[in-house]
Write an enzyme that holds these catalytic residues in place. Sequence first.
Site, PDB file in Angstrom:
ATOM      1  CE  LYS A  38     -87.213  21.902  63.175  1.00 20.67           C
ATOM      2  NZ  LYS A  38     -88.162  20.874  62.582  1.00 20.67           N
ATOM      3  NE  ARG A 136     -94.876  18.108  61.290  1.00 17.73           N
ATOM      4  CZ  ARG A 136     -93.680  18.086  61.579  1.00 17.73           C
ATOM      5  NH1 ARG A 136     -93.406  17.722  62.989  1.00 17.73           N
ATOM      6  NH2 ARG A 136     -92.648  18.132  60.785  1.00 17.73           N
ATOM      7  CE1 TYR A 265     -91.550  29.948  96.763  1.00 14.84           C
ATOM      8  CE2 TYR A 265     -90.537  29.091  94.564  1.00 14.84           C
ATOM      9  CZ  TYR A 265     -91.091  30.177  95.568  1.00 14.84           C
ATOM     10  OH  TYR A 265     -90.550  31.515  95.079  1.00 14.84           O
ATOM     11  CG  MET A 314     -89.538  31.644  86.962  1.00 18.59           C
ATOM     12  SD  MET A 314     -90.392  33.406  86.921  1.00 18.59           S
ATOM     13  CE  MET A 314     -91.897  32.752  87.374  1.00 18.59           C
TER      14      MET A 314
END
Length: 369
Positions: A38, A136, A265, A314
């Site tokens: 998966k 779950r 930043y 990013m």
Amino acid sequence: MPKVTETVLEINLKNLKQNLEFLKSKIKPETKFLAVVKAFGYGSDSVEISKYLEKSGVDYFAVAYTTEGITLRNAGIKTPILVLHPLPSHFKEIVEYNLEPNLYNRKVLTEFIECAKKLSQINFPIHIKFNTGLNRLGFREEHIEFISQQVNSTDAIKIQSVFSHLVASEDLNEKYFTLNQIEKFKTIAAKLSGQIGYTPVMHQLNTSGILNYANEGQFDMVRSGIGLYGYGNDTKHNECLKPIATLKTVISQIHYIEKGESVGYNRAFIARQPVKTATLPIGHADGIGRQYGNGKGFVTIHGKKAYIIGNVCMDMLMVDITGIECEEGDEVIIFGENITAEDLAATADTISYELITDVSHRIKRVFLR
Ligand SMILES: *Cc1c(COP(=O)(O)O)cnc(C)c1O
């Protein structure tokens, strides 16, 4: 290994084979092996991994969602594929692509049977999941009656397996809880088999279950994901497994920062003394989240640790390379066999599973055969 010239995720298929063999050495030869592929094969590449494992000898694959299974079928994978979390809107495709659904509550069981009947199926293989503590997905013991009534009233489907999932197989402090889950599962599976008149395949162990509870909970099949990719959730087991994925990048630019200047930043890093920094072409959009920034995470350049400084951007991040001899274009290791994804994940209080499945699809996968 050729030097990299951009960010790449190298996948070592020899390590994959070795991990498979190690995990198989922990179980009986007759126990079936399901490979969990998966989430893009835990971030590597589900198609290449599945093709390789299909040749290496696994009995089953599992994916989480139907579309992941369709991708494997379209790539020519013939091995049975269990879909762990199918949603009713995909039931028709499950049948069309010969995928096998995990059915976990009354709603999905009845809806899938309706779908199988409509598509004129006979003995279509389904899997029934029981909740033995994870809370779950899964039926409870009191639903056995309902399940057997549904199953006995049609020949459109057949229960191929019954299974359950352990809550804390990697945590030996929870051994009592885990053994209790195994006992509960045994009782439930026996009851269901009695009521449907045949005995489906039983399975409960994930990777850490195989490593810690092979005696108590092996049953007929085991399901391994993280172990195949080289992680065993424990230093002792990690010694026998080899990470298959190495995330590499290069130095794009080197800066010499004066005392008092900032990097990145929002001026999150301010130089207290002159520092040398390297800008790397990998950022939070590639899976190295902002939680690794500001001195938490690190990369390796020529065998030396370089800490991430300031905020992760990013598409880029900056590391402190003061005292490291290196040049623009040099190779950088983010994680791999020495500094592993588990080590790096720990710096941001997370786990290998999260870090490796986050490697973005824009990063090129390179396979070492
Ligand atoms: C993901 C998953 C696994 C694989 O677990 P690992 O710890 O990666 O081996 C097994 N079973 C189920 C139900 C899962 O969702």
